[in-house]
Scaffold this motif. Structure first.
Motif, PDB file in Angstrom:
ATOM      1  N   ARG A   1      17.755  77.252  91.519  1.00 19.59           N
ATOM      2  CA  ARG A   1      16.121  76.232  91.470  1.00 19.59           C
ATOM      3  C   ARG A   1      15.280  77.546  92.075  1.00 19.59           C
ATOM      4  O   ARG A   1      14.713  77.866  91.544  1.00 19.59           O
ATOM      5  CB  ARG A   1      15.944  75.267  92.126  1.00 19.59           C
ATOM      6  CG  ARG A   1      16.545  74.508  92.076  1.00 19.59           C
ATOM      7  CD  ARG A   1      16.473  72.640  91.829  1.00 19.59           C
ATOM      8  NE  ARG A   1      16.885  72.851  93.097  1.00 19.59           N
ATOM      9  CZ  ARG A   1      18.276  71.700  93.702  1.00 19.59           C
ATOM     10  NH1 ARG A   1      18.731  71.317  92.704  1.00 19.59           N
ATOM     11  NH2 ARG A   1      18.870  71.313  95.311  1.00 19.59           N
TER      12      ARG A   1
ATOM     13  N   GLN B   1      13.147  79.336  89.130  1.00 20.51           N
ATOM     14  CA  GLN B   1      11.237  79.146  89.421  1.00 20.51           C
ATOM     15  C   GLN B   1      10.218  80.409  89.900  1.00 20.51           C
ATOM     16  O   GLN B   1       9.179  80.458  88.929  1.00 20.51           O
ATOM     17  CB  GLN B   1      11.518  78.241  90.657  1.00 20.51           C
ATOM     18  CG  GLN B   1       9.212  77.771  90.881  1.00 20.51           C
ATOM     19  CD  GLN B   1       9.401  76.624  91.539  1.00 20.51           C
ATOM     20  OE1 GLN B   1       9.692  77.345  92.853  1.00 20.51           O
ATOM     21  NE2 GLN B   1       8.977  75.655  92.053  1.00 20.51           N
ATOM     22  N   LYS B   2      10.867  81.152  90.088  1.00 20.19           N
ATOM     23  CA  LYS B   2      10.011  82.794  90.207  1.00 20.19           C
ATOM     24  C   LYS B   2      10.679  83.165  89.012  1.00 20.19           C
ATOM     25  O   LYS B   2       9.028  83.522  88.407  1.00 20.19           O
ATOM     26  CB  LYS B   2      11.232  83.271  91.391  1.00 20.19           C
ATOM     27  CG  LYS B   2      10.398  84.699  91.807  1.00 20.19           C
ATOM     28  CD  LYS B   2      11.436  85.150  93.160  1.00 20.19           C
ATOM     29  CE  LYS B   2      10.702  86.712  93.133  1.00 20.19           C
ATOM     30  NZ  LYS B   2       9.301  86.356  93.948  1.00 20.19           N
TER      31      LYS B   2
ATOM     32  N   THR C   1       7.904  81.583  86.799  1.00 21.51           N
ATOM     33  CA  THR C   1       6.299  82.214  87.256  1.00 21.51           C
ATOM     34  C   THR C   1       6.359  84.028  86.723  1.00 21.51           C
ATOM     35  O   THR C   1       5.466  84.172  86.662  1.00 21.51           O
ATOM     36  CB  THR C   1       6.054  82.159  88.628  1.00 21.51           C
ATOM     37  OG1 THR C   1       6.394  81.190  89.476  1.00 21.51           O
ATOM     38  CG2 THR C   1       5.136  82.924  89.163  1.00 21.51           C
TER      39      THR C   1
ATOM     40  N   SER D   1      11.173  76.703  81.528  1.00 22.60           N
ATOM     41  CA  SER D   1      10.614  75.272  81.763  1.00 22.60           C
ATOM     42  C   SER D   1      11.675  74.180  81.578  1.00 22.60           C
ATOM     43  O   SER D   1      12.082  73.654  82.880  1.00 22.60           O
ATOM     44  CB  SER D   1       8.765  75.082  81.178  1.00 22.60           C
ATOM     45  OG  SER D   1       8.991  73.828  82.210  1.00 22.60           O
TER      46      SER D   1
ATOM     47  N   TYR E   1      14.570  74.612  84.119  1.00 23.36           N
ATOM     48  CA  TYR E   1      13.541  74.377  85.853  1.00 23.36           C
ATOM     49  C   TYR E   1      13.946  72.465  86.033  1.00 23.36           C
ATOM     50  O   TYR E   1      14.539  72.349  87.021  1.00 23.36           O
ATOM     51  CB  TYR E   1      12.505  75.044  85.992  1.00 23.36           C
ATOM     52  CG  TYR E   1      12.337  74.570  88.119  1.00 23.36           C
ATOM     53  CD1 TYR E   1      12.680  75.298  88.897  1.00 23.36           C
ATOM     54  CD2 TYR E   1      11.286  73.505  88.079  1.00 23.36           C
ATOM     55  CE1 TYR E   1      12.463  74.554  89.875  1.00 23.36           C
ATOM     56  CE2 TYR E   1      11.122  73.407  89.414  1.00 23.36           C
ATOM     57  CZ  TYR E   1      11.977  74.146  89.683  1.00 23.36           C
ATOM     58  OH  TYR E   1      11.199  73.460  91.709  1.00 23.36           O
TER      59      TYR E   1
ATOM     60  N   ASN F   1      16.196  71.126  88.770  1.00 24.88           N
ATOM     61  CA  ASN F   1      15.461  70.440  89.740  1.00 24.88           C
ATOM     62  C   ASN F   1      16.132  69.237  90.055  1.00 24.88           C
ATOM     63  O   ASN F   1      15.346  68.584  91.023  1.00 24.88           O
ATOM     64  CB  ASN F   1      13.853  70.281  89.618  1.00 24.88           C
ATOM     65  CG  ASN F   1      13.181  69.998  90.421  1.00 24.88           C
ATOM     66  OD1 ASN F   1      13.273  71.130  91.880  1.00 24.88           O
ATOM     67  ND2 ASN F   1      11.805  70.165  90.511  1.00 24.88           N
TER      68      ASN F   1
END
Length: 574
Positions: A75, A79-80, A83, A125, A128, A132
């Motif tokens: 995760r 997420q990184k 970004t 997106s 994730y 998540n």
């Protein structure tokens, strides 16, 4: 793939991958084949987790000071990645806001990167959001979907990189974007590896034999359709005007929510294909049915690009060399990247094309010139023809299926990094430029965790009419490794004597010869003799158990999505 004026193949090259090397072992055992990375304890440290990624040192830097389970690490990495993908998109957009200072080629390359970065942002997106909420392996179908998506993220990075690395690109853009692309690609590779480790269940590949999908025959008669009254009226009108419509073979049906007719003489609903596509509803889901566009016979000089919102479109022509979509964009003229040279491009999920010729008429002297590019997941093409020279058919990314199609070209004319199966197709090598040799495939896998590759089953590989008198002087090969982990399999196919006895050609020196996976299984014909084939460690003559990995059922999970298309297929081996 970038443009170079030198005529020999060794210099008409696609950009080399910028990813680090990792020996990749593809293994199978007995009747069942298991593709699984070693299981991890709930609190394995990041050094253990990074040990089998493509760049362990980079992975350790990404996960430094992190603690937790494989799911926590995964995760964090995704997420990184998300970004960074947004930062890169903003960087590309900033250049496009000042595009007046750049050449047309650089603008086109930046627009490619913008499209691809937007896709990556969406893909990451969505990934994730799923992981998540998931602290255990995902259901196999869902895991396959997201491994496909994360594989496409890496492919999109490579495509953007290739466009801006061209000698035609502005040096400022090249230098600025290349560094970000390189770092982000390594990060996305870590995210893919951790996703596979954490959420992908151990995949059991079973040996499969002939199983017919039992679907529709598109050649003559009528099609049993579930449709609205308005669609029925259009269908009946088309039938009354003598169109060759569709026929069921065993009472199957394709669900259709609506349909329109394109005819250049004004007798249909639209006179252009683009207008018909624009009228299609957005974001149709897989259970609603197809929006069908019948395209009357004619030569349509249009550049068609089907964006992600036009899902579940079905385009049906009147036959190969009857309904023709044609253009001549190419890299040689200096304005277009390989990616945006396509006459026809599609990224919308669930796309189906039937009875259509896709053509690029730029000719061999213009080098890369794509007839069709597909990055559409679960897309299928039945009884279609793809005509060009270098880079004819760009199977860019995601999962694709081609049945009873004709493909014509010279250099790398089936290329890309999709998970794709060609079944019962005719593959015709044409006469290339003087000094060139033909290569049928150039597969672009850059990471061993990508579930991508090219599988060619029950095909006929022959010389086109212009090459036939020259097969003793022009060499033709099954493929060459465009990227580090290139993966291509020819199985149960007829190969005529145009194929060089070595079978395969290197890309540049010993690049990728130990990390590629090239294989042949039970091919026939004078060009199929493997006695004098290459001796690379990545080349294999495989058995039925190995070959089963590359069937529609196992390689594409095609039994889950092909039946609704109506396109006939075999799940397993012939």
């Amino acid at each position: 793939m970038h443009f170079n004026h030198t005529l020999t193949n060794s210099f008409i090259q696609k950009p080399m991958t910028f990813m680090h090397l990792l020996v990749y072992t593809f293994f199978v055992s007995s009747l069942l084949c298991f593709f699984a990375l070693p299981s991890l304890s709930i609190t394995d440290n990041h050094e253990t987790i990074c040990g089998s990624t493509i760049d362990p040192n980079y992975c350790k830097n990404v996960l430094a000071n992190q603690n937790g389970s494989i799911f926590d690490y995964g995760r964090f990495s995704v997420q990184k990645s998300l970004t960074q993908s947004l930062k890169f998109l903003n960087l590309v957009n900033s250049y496009l806001q000042n595009s007046s200072v750049f050449s047309q080629y650089t603008i086109n390359a930046l627009e490619d990167c913008q499209l691809l970065a937007e896709q990556n942002n969406e893909y990451l997106s969505n990934t994730y959001n799923i992981i998540n909420q998931a602290s255990n392996v995902l259901p196999s179908t869902q895991a396959e979907d997201f491994q496909t998506i994360l594989s496409a993220v890496l492919t999109n990075q490579e495509t953007c990189f290739g466009g801006i690395q061209s000698t035609s690109a502005d040096p400022r853009v090249k230098n600025d974007l290349s560094s970000s692309l390189s770092d982000d690609t390594k990060l996305h590779g870590v995210s893919l590896a951790l996703f596979v480790k954490g959420w992908v269940p151990r995949k059991i590949i079973t040996q499969s034999w002939q199983h017919n999908g039992g679907n529709l025959d598109f050649h003559n008669g009528h099609l049993l359709l579930k449709m609205s009254n308005r669609a029925r009226a259009i269908y009946d009108s088309a039938r009354n005007h003598g169109r060759k419509l569709l026929q069921t073979t065993n009472n199957n049906s394709v669900v259709v929510i609506d349909m329109v007719v394109v005819s250049q003489d004004g007798s249909g609903n639209f006179t252009t294909i683009n207008d018909a596509i624009a009228a299609a509803p957005n974001n149709i889901n897989s259970t609603s049915g197809y929006f069908v566009i019948f395209i009357n016979a004619g030569v349509y000089q249009e550049y068609v690009s089907i964006n992600k919102t036009k899902t579940y479109l079905m385009l049906i022509g009147e036959g190969i060399n009857q309904t023709i979509i044609t253009g001549n964009h190419n890299v040689g003229d200096g304005n277009f990247t390989t990616f945006n040279s396509a006459t026809f491009a599609v990224v919308a999920q669930g796309f189906v094309a039937v009875n259509i010729t896709f053509r690029n008429t730029a000719g061999p002297s213009k080098f890369q010139a794509v007839a069709l590019r597909s990055g559409a997941d679960m897309s299928s093409f039945y009884s279609c023809s793809f005509e060009g020279y270098q880079d004819t058919l760009y199977t860019h990314s995601m999962r694709q299926f081609y049945r009873e199609c004709d493909i014509y070209g010279t250099v790398d004319y089936i290329f890309g990094n999709a998970a794709v199966v060609f079944q019962n197709c005719n593959i015709y090598s044409r006469l290339p430029l003087s000094g060139q040799f033909n290569t049928i495939t150039a597969q672009g896998r850059t990471d061993p965790n990508q579930n991508t590759g090219t599988s060619i089953q029950n095909a006929t590989v022959k010389a086109a009419d212009d090459l036939a008198p020259n097969i003793n002087t022009v060499q033709t090969y099954l493929g060459r490794p465009w990227k580090q982990y290139s993966r291509t399999v020819f199985m149960q196919s007829f190969m005529d004597r145009l194929i060089n006895p070595a079978g395969w050609h290197e890309w540049s020196g010993d690049f990728a010869l130990s990390t590629l996976y090239y294989a042949e299984y039970k091919n026939t014909g004078p060009g199929s003799n493997t006695t004098n084939r290459v001796t690379w460690s990545g080349y294999h003559i495989i058995n039925a158990t190995d070959a089963a990995n590359f069937t529609v059922s196992n390689f594409l999970a095609g039994d889950n999505w092909l039946p609704q298309t109506g396109v006939p297929y075999l799940s397993g081996l012939v």
